[in-house]
Design an enzyme around this catalytic site. Structure first.
Site, mmCIF file in Angstrom:
data_model
loop_
_atom_site.group_PDB
_atom_site.id
_atom_site.type_symbol
_atom_site.label_atom_id
_atom_site.label_comp_id
_atom_site.label_asym_id
_atom_site.label_seq_id
_atom_site.Cartn_x
_atom_site.Cartn_y
_atom_site.Cartn_z
ATOM 1 N N LYS A 1 -0.939 -19.945 -2.302
ATOM 2 C CA LYS A 1 -2.262 -20.240 -1.737
ATOM 3 C C LYS A 1 -3.350 -20.162 -2.809
ATOM 4 O O LYS A 1 -4.147 -21.072 -2.981
ATOM 5 C CB LYS A 1 -2.602 -19.254 -0.592
ATOM 6 N N ARG B 1 -5.463 -14.481 9.746
ATOM 7 C CA ARG B 1 -4.143 -13.903 9.582
ATOM 8 C C ARG B 1 -3.616 -13.284 10.865
ATOM 9 O O ARG B 1 -2.516 -12.744 10.870
ATOM 10 C CB ARG B 1 -4.270 -12.789 8.561
ATOM 11 N N ARG C 1 3.694 -11.933 -11.119
ATOM 12 C CA ARG C 1 2.336 -12.478 -11.194
ATOM 13 C C ARG C 1 1.407 -11.620 -12.057
ATOM 14 O O ARG C 1 1.437 -10.402 -12.022
ATOM 15 C CB ARG C 1 1.746 -12.544 -9.776
ATOM 16 N N ARG D 1 -1.780 -6.805 -9.722
ATOM 17 C CA ARG D 1 -2.268 -6.227 -8.471
ATOM 18 C C ARG D 1 -1.475 -4.984 -8.085
ATOM 19 O O ARG D 1 -0.270 -4.926 -8.261
ATOM 20 C CB ARG D 1 -2.170 -7.269 -7.345
ATOM 21 N N ARG E 1 4.374 -6.729 3.342
ATOM 22 C CA ARG E 1 3.450 -7.862 3.504
ATOM 23 C C ARG E 1 4.159 -9.022 4.186
ATOM 24 O O ARG E 1 3.579 -9.718 5.021
ATOM 25 C CB ARG E 1 2.891 -8.282 2.135
HETATM 26 P P1 AP5 Z 1 -0.163 -17.116 -5.648
HETATM 27 O O1 AP5 Z 1 -0.765 -18.453 -5.642
HETATM 28 O O2 AP5 Z 1 -0.895 -16.006 -6.280
HETATM 29 O O3 AP5 Z 1 0.318 -16.747 -4.163
HETATM 30 P P2 AP5 Z 1 -0.533 -16.467 -2.834
HETATM 31 O O4 AP5 Z 1 -0.009 -17.343 -1.766
HETATM 32 O O5 AP5 Z 1 -1.984 -16.497 -3.115
HETATM 33 O O6 AP5 Z 1 0.008 -15.011 -2.532
HETATM 34 P P3 AP5 Z 1 -0.745 -13.640 -2.316
HETATM 35 O O7 AP5 Z 1 0.200 -12.574 -2.751
HETATM 36 O O8 AP5 Z 1 -2.109 -13.640 -2.907
HETATM 37 O O9 AP5 Z 1 -0.851 -13.652 -0.778
HETATM 38 P P4 AP5 Z 1 -1.097 -12.497 0.172
HETATM 39 O O10 AP5 Z 1 -1.325 -13.224 1.403
HETATM 40 O O11 AP5 Z 1 -0.029 -11.478 0.205
HETATM 41 O O12 AP5 Z 1 -2.328 -11.706 -0.518
HETATM 42 P P5 AP5 Z 1 -3.871 -11.634 -0.173
HETATM 43 O O13 AP5 Z 1 -4.593 -11.428 -1.430
HETATM 44 O O14 AP5 Z 1 -4.269 -12.734 0.708
HETATM 45 O O15 AP5 Z 1 1.287 -17.234 -6.361
HETATM 46 C C1 AP5 Z 1 2.082 -16.074 -6.595
HETATM 47 C C2 AP5 Z 1 2.758 -16.169 -7.974
HETATM 48 O O16 AP5 Z 1 3.717 -17.222 -7.948
HETATM 49 C C3 AP5 Z 1 1.797 -16.506 -9.120
HETATM 50 O O17 AP5 Z 1 2.187 -15.757 -10.246
HETATM 51 C C4 AP5 Z 1 1.977 -18.001 -9.357
HETATM 52 O O18 AP5 Z 1 1.823 -18.318 -10.717
HETATM 53 C C5 AP5 Z 1 3.417 -18.245 -8.895
HETATM 54 N N1 AP5 Z 1 3.595 -19.522 -8.193
HETATM 55 C C6 AP5 Z 1 2.732 -20.111 -7.300
HETATM 56 N N2 AP5 Z 1 3.252 -21.271 -6.834
HETATM 57 C C7 AP5 Z 1 4.464 -21.418 -7.432
HETATM 58 C C8 AP5 Z 1 5.478 -22.432 -7.372
HETATM 59 N N3 AP5 Z 1 5.339 -23.517 -6.587
HETATM 60 N N4 AP5 Z 1 6.601 -22.248 -8.117
HETATM 61 C C9 AP5 Z 1 6.740 -21.141 -8.919
HETATM 62 N N5 AP5 Z 1 5.812 -20.167 -9.023
HETATM 63 C C10 AP5 Z 1 4.684 -20.291 -8.298
HETATM 64 O O19 AP5 Z 1 -3.938 -10.303 0.695
HETATM 65 C C11 AP5 Z 1 -3.698 -9.039 0.113
HETATM 66 C C12 AP5 Z 1 -3.908 -7.951 1.141
HETATM 67 O O20 AP5 Z 1 -5.283 -7.945 1.574
HETATM 68 C C13 AP5 Z 1 -3.112 -8.079 2.445
HETATM 69 O O21 AP5 Z 1 -1.821 -7.536 2.321
HETATM 70 C C14 AP5 Z 1 -4.005 -7.324 3.428
HETATM 71 O O22 AP5 Z 1 -3.838 -5.948 3.297
HETATM 72 C C15 AP5 Z 1 -5.406 -7.677 2.975
HETATM 73 N N6 AP5 Z 1 -5.933 -8.885 3.639
HETATM 74 C C16 AP5 Z 1 -6.287 -10.059 3.027
HETATM 75 N N7 AP5 Z 1 -6.750 -10.942 3.935
HETATM 76 C C17 AP5 Z 1 -6.697 -10.325 5.145
HETATM 77 C C18 AP5 Z 1 -7.010 -10.746 6.466
HETATM 78 N N8 AP5 Z 1 -7.491 -11.976 6.732
HETATM 79 N N9 AP5 Z 1 -6.810 -9.865 7.475
HETATM 80 C C19 AP5 Z 1 -6.334 -8.606 7.227
HETATM 81 N N10 AP5 Z 1 -5.996 -8.161 6.005
HETATM 82 C C20 AP5 Z 1 -6.178 -9.014 4.956
HETATM 83 MG MG MG Z 2 -3.542 -15.060 -3.183
#
Ligand code: AP5
Ligand code: MG
Ligand code: ZN
Length: 215
Positions: free
Chosen positions: A13, A88, A127, A161, A172
């Site tokens: 994402k 979410r 990452r 992170r 997660r």
């Molecule tokens: P990346 O693009 O960073 O992945 P992402 O989908 O953004 O994954 P996240 O880990 O950020 O998602 P998340 O939903 O767990 O975290 P968030 O910050 O939202 O890609 C990952 C890696 O893979 C990178 O190194 C990239 O280079 C590589 N990659 C990407 N695409 C690739 C491909 N096609 N092939 C190979 N490699 C690839 O949330 C974190 C925490 O915040 C949650 O756990 C929760 O506690 C809280 N939170 C956030 N939003 C909310 C909400 N709305 N409600 C409640 N709690 C929330």
């Molecule tokens: Mg992300």
């Protein structure tokens, strides 16, 4: 254009959002990034969120709903926004509907980035991010062109992170399966859902997204 990028942790994402921002003049709104900024600031909200995030659970709905509602009101969002990591839960999806209706806005698409769970642990544990500009990298899949130097800004400091360890990733994923995946039907009923194959390489996923959004 206002869109939602939906997908499991590590689906890509954040990686794709940064690319779409430029091409479509949309602002990336990542609740994860906003919460990490709150944690870094040491605010009361940040301290509360940190414990929950480190456990791989979701922070309370009211908190992120308020955060997003205030952010959407800022002038830069008028040109369009891309929601990354929000909504979410069903409650967040319903709150978003109500908030958009009240602000006279609508969603153009909800894009589901489909991935196999087995690939996600490797993606997340590999990452790292540029400490100055936030550009994302991966130990195997997306290394900087010059070792230790950010392609985007030339920075030489990188961060990982706190929640990017295997144990937290499993929680997660469980939260995604139990609380986030169930919101898809909500958007299917509105005819908004499009899918891309998130298992393809990064550039190929971007190409698929361009195809969907250029229509
Ligand atoms: P990346 O693009 O960073 O992945 P992402 O989908 O953004 O994954 P996240 O880990 O950020 O998602 P998340 O939903 O767990 O975290 P968030 O910050 O939202 O890609 C990952 C890696 O893979 C990178 O190194 C990239 O280079 C590589 N990659 C990407 N695409 C690739 C491909 N096609 N092939 C190979 N490699 C690839 O949330 C974190 C925490 O915040 C949650 O756990 C929760 O506690 C809280 N939170 C956030 N939003 C909310 C909400 N709305 N409600 C409640 N709690 C929330
Ligand atoms: Mg992300
Ligand atoms: Zn950088």
């Amino acid at each position: 254009m206002n869109i939602i990028l939906l997908g499991a942790p590590g689906a890509g994402k954040g990686t794709q959002a940064r690319r779409l921002e430029e091409r479509y003049q949309m602002v990336q709104l990542s609740t994860g990034d906003m919460l990490r900024a709150a944690v870094a600031s040491g605010s009361e909200l940040g301290q509360e969120a940190k414990v929950i995030m480190d456990a791989g659970q979701l922070v309370p709905d009211e908190l992120v709903i308020r955060m997003i509602s205030e952010r959407i009101d800022e002038p830069d969002c008028a040109k369009g926004f891309l929601l990354d990591g929000f909504p979410r839960t069903t409650a967040q999806a319903q709150a978003l509907d109500a908030m958009l209706a009240e602000k006279g806005l609508k969603l153009d698409a909800v894009i589901q980035i489909r991935v196999d769970e087995e690939a996600l642990v490797e993606r997340i544990t590999g990452r790292f991010t540029c400490a100055s500009c936030g550009a994302g990298y991966h130990d195997t899949f997306q290394r900087p062109a010059q070792e230790g130097v950010c392609d985007n800004c030339g920075g030489t400091e990188f961060t990982r992170r706190a929640d990017d360890n295997e144990k937290t990733v499993r929680s997660r994923m469980e939260a995604y399966r139990a609380q986030t995946a169930p919101i898809l039907p909500h958007y299917e009923a509105q005819g908004l859902v499009q899918e891309v194959d998130g298992m393809a390489d990064i550039d190929e996923v971007t190409a698929q997204l361009y195809k969907v959004l250029d229509r």
